[in-house]
Design a protein around this motif. Structure first.
Motif, mmCIF file in Angstrom:
data_model
loop_
_atom_site.group_PDB
_atom_site.id
_atom_site.type_symbol
_atom_site.label_atom_id
_atom_site.label_comp_id
_atom_site.label_asym_id
_atom_site.label_seq_id
_atom_site.Cartn_x
_atom_site.Cartn_y
_atom_site.Cartn_z
ATOM 1 N N MET A 90 34.128 46.184 25.981
ATOM 2 C CA MET A 90 35.204 45.293 26.700
ATOM 3 C C MET A 90 34.677 44.919 27.964
ATOM 4 O O MET A 90 33.930 45.293 28.467
ATOM 5 C CB MET A 90 36.431 46.235 27.095
ATOM 6 C CG MET A 90 37.021 46.934 25.878
ATOM 7 S SD MET A 90 38.313 48.110 25.974
ATOM 8 C CE MET A 90 39.731 47.071 26.334
ATOM 9 N N ASP A 91 35.203 43.570 28.440
ATOM 10 C CA ASP A 91 35.106 43.227 29.640
ATOM 11 C C ASP A 91 35.880 44.239 30.843
ATOM 12 O O ASP A 91 36.638 44.820 30.692
ATOM 13 C CB ASP A 91 35.612 41.688 29.979
ATOM 14 C CG ASP A 91 34.749 40.628 29.139
ATOM 15 O OD1 ASP A 91 33.845 41.325 28.505
ATOM 16 O OD2 ASP A 91 35.168 39.560 29.163
ATOM 17 N N ALA A 92 35.125 44.136 31.994
ATOM 18 C CA ALA A 92 35.677 44.782 33.102
ATOM 19 C C ALA A 92 37.005 44.397 33.687
ATOM 20 O O ALA A 92 37.549 44.884 34.621
ATOM 21 C CB ALA A 92 34.717 44.971 33.941
ATOM 22 N N ASP A 93 37.369 43.120 33.360
ATOM 23 C CA ASP A 93 38.300 42.251 34.138
ATOM 24 C C ASP A 93 39.667 42.389 33.484
ATOM 25 O O ASP A 93 40.585 41.696 33.716
ATOM 26 C CB ASP A 93 37.834 40.867 34.485
ATOM 27 C CG ASP A 93 37.408 40.184 33.295
ATOM 28 O OD1 ASP A 93 37.872 40.628 32.136
ATOM 29 O OD2 ASP A 93 37.195 38.935 33.120
ATOM 30 N N LEU A 94 39.933 42.994 32.475
ATOM 31 C CA LEU A 94 40.939 43.544 31.699
ATOM 32 C C LEU A 94 41.415 42.136 31.161
ATOM 33 O O LEU A 94 42.528 41.967 30.768
ATOM 34 C CB LEU A 94 42.178 43.968 32.644
ATOM 35 C CG LEU A 94 42.207 45.193 33.189
ATOM 36 C CD1 LEU A 94 43.252 45.403 34.111
ATOM 37 C CD2 LEU A 94 42.394 46.237 31.915
ATOM 38 N N GLN A 95 40.492 41.286 30.861
ATOM 39 C CA GLN A 95 41.002 40.170 30.041
ATOM 40 C C GLN A 95 40.909 40.500 28.433
ATOM 41 O O GLN A 95 41.182 39.931 27.521
ATOM 42 C CB GLN A 95 39.629 38.897 30.030
ATOM 43 C CG GLN A 95 39.963 38.132 31.121
ATOM 44 C CD GLN A 95 39.574 37.024 31.362
ATOM 45 O OE1 GLN A 95 37.883 36.846 31.160
ATOM 46 N NE2 GLN A 95 39.838 35.645 31.169
ATOM 47 N N ASP A 96 40.329 41.808 28.169
ATOM 48 C CA ASP A 96 40.187 42.495 26.771
ATOM 49 C C ASP A 96 41.231 43.418 27.084
ATOM 50 O O ASP A 96 41.124 44.406 27.496
ATOM 51 C CB ASP A 96 38.943 42.895 26.375
ATOM 52 C CG ASP A 96 37.757 41.851 26.425
ATOM 53 O OD1 ASP A 96 38.418 40.663 26.132
ATOM 54 O OD2 ASP A 96 36.569 42.189 26.567
ATOM 55 N N GLU A 197 44.554 36.275 32.106
ATOM 56 C CA GLU A 197 43.456 35.946 33.147
ATOM 57 C C GLU A 197 43.034 37.106 33.603
ATOM 58 O O GLU A 197 43.551 38.045 33.702
ATOM 59 C CB GLU A 197 44.180 34.942 34.116
ATOM 60 C CG GLU A 197 44.439 33.524 33.399
ATOM 61 C CD GLU A 197 44.754 32.416 34.390
ATOM 62 O OE1 GLU A 197 44.029 32.475 35.456
ATOM 63 O OE2 GLU A 197 45.603 31.748 34.030
ATOM 64 N N ARG A 198 41.904 36.948 34.425
ATOM 65 C CA ARG A 198 41.106 38.261 34.919
ATOM 66 C C ARG A 198 42.032 38.881 35.936
ATOM 67 O O ARG A 198 42.489 37.916 36.697
ATOM 68 C CB ARG A 198 39.670 37.875 35.070
ATOM 69 C CG ARG A 198 39.373 36.805 36.250
ATOM 70 C CD ARG A 198 37.795 37.011 36.956
ATOM 71 N NE ARG A 198 36.632 37.201 35.848
ATOM 72 C CZ ARG A 198 35.986 38.257 36.280
ATOM 73 N NH1 ARG A 198 36.299 39.388 37.009
ATOM 74 N NH2 ARG A 198 34.825 38.585 35.429
ATOM 75 N N VAL A 199 41.980 40.068 36.041
ATOM 76 C CA VAL A 199 42.800 40.667 36.899
ATOM 77 C C VAL A 199 42.236 40.419 38.580
ATOM 78 O O VAL A 199 43.032 40.219 39.537
ATOM 79 C CB VAL A 199 43.058 42.100 37.061
ATOM 80 C CG1 VAL A 199 44.031 42.556 35.859
ATOM 81 C CG2 VAL A 199 41.810 42.897 36.661
HETATM 82 MG MG MG Z 1 36.345 37.776 31.998
#
Ligand code: MG
Ligand code: UDP
Length: 313
Positions: A90-96, A197-199
């Protein structure tokens, strides 16, 4: 046990948010879990943040690279060190969105599938040109590569250990995960979702980086560019025979008026261009081969809180 692999590159702002959200969902699921953060040589306070998280939460494991090796290497390090029976990236930016995890796990547990992958059905919030190129990339890729690569596919997927073992066994240096996932096969369920979108923080991919990544993907998973060279060669030879016949016949009928400087230059430039292009294509493959033969490690872990971790592979 569930392992969540999280590649992090300059994610100090997003990390606490990710940790909170992922923990909430994983607690809800109620199975044993580990959060495997891979610090990919971040230049901000990501490592400090990870140490703080691991001090508070024993589920947190961090692997910190000696420099930036790229997301592919970070994912590989995660796969090599994950202990779970179910493993996700998982991406760290909560895009997943972690909120998809319970559903994904449920699908895997039915035993019908070995992996649940996600794909974005929308690309909202993304520059139009980027989306256009992305779409072209997937359509070209699917036409010329033997492993099928789904449009909008994310690296976010939950897999059984058996599939991850297969991926770890593919030790190639030039890694293109979307291709590798397809290449190893297994039964995959595709789960669509709307783009998020990323957080916090910023994307690490500019257009040029993505473009190079796309070219890498094509070269790693297709030999078609190489055959383009032979196609050009064959067609050119064919036309040159035709031209030869025309020129000889014209010479015999009309004699030899000196003319045609312009057309000669056109042909010379055209053929020169094609030859350089073909050389360039071959060069790309040769440089990949060169990198592979060096057998350098994919990643070097400088620091970790997991004593048994594989530090170099
Ligand atoms: Mg991302
Ligand atoms: N990432 C990484 N190493 C890099 C670039 C990115 O580990 O060299 C990580 C990043 O921290 C994030 C994920 O890969 O967790 C996806 O990156 P990003 O969100 O910037 O890409 P996008 O979602 O915009 O395609």
């Amino acid at each position: 046990m569930i392992s969540i692999i999280v590649p992090c590159y300059n994610e100090q702002e997003a990390l606490p948010l990710f940790h909170k959200e992922a923990t909430r969902i994983l607690q809800e699921i109620g199975e044993e879990y580990e959060l495997l953060f891979v610090n990919d040589g971040s230049k901000d306070e990501t490592l400090k943040e990870l140490k703080a998280l691991s001090a508070k939460d024993s589920h947190v494991i961090y692997l910190s690279f000696s420099r930036n090796f790229g997301k592919e290497a970070a994912m590989y390090a995660g796969f090599c060190n994950a202990k779970g029976d179910y493993i996700a990236v998982m991406d760290a930016d909560l895009q997943d969105p972690p909120a998809l995890l319970p559903e994904m796990l449920k699908i895997l547990k039915t035993g019908e599938y070995d992996s649940v992958a996600t794909r974005r059905v929308s690309r909202e919030g993304e520059p139009i040109i980027r989306s256009w190129f992305a779409r072209r990339f997937y359509s070209i890729m699917n036409r010329i590569s033997e492993s099928d690569i789904v449009d909008g596919a994310r690296d976010f997927r939950l897999m059984k250990k058996s599939m991850v073992e297969a991926i770890v066994a593919m030790g190639e240096y030039n890694r293109f995960s979307k291709g590798l996932f397809g290449w190893v096969g297994f039964r995959t369920y595709w789960m669509p979702y709307e783009n998020v979108e990323r957080v916090a923080g910023e994307t690490k991919w500019n257009f040029w980086k993505l473009f190079k990544y796309a070219i890498d993907g094509i070269i790693n998973f297709s030999h078609v560019p190489l055959s383009i060279a032979s196609w050009f060669g064959t067609t050119m030879t064919f036309f040159s025979f035709l031209a030869l016949a025309v020129i000889i016949i014209r010479r015999l009928i009309f004699g030899d008026p000196v003319a045609g400087w312009a057309s000669i230059i056109c042909v010379v430039i055209f053929i020169g261009g094609i030859q350089l292009l073909c050389l360039g294509i071959m060069g790309q493959y040769i440089s990949k081969t060169y990198l592979e033969t060096k057998h350098r490690p994919h990643f070097i872990i400088a620091e970790t809180n997991d004593e048994s971790a594989i530090k170099l592979k």
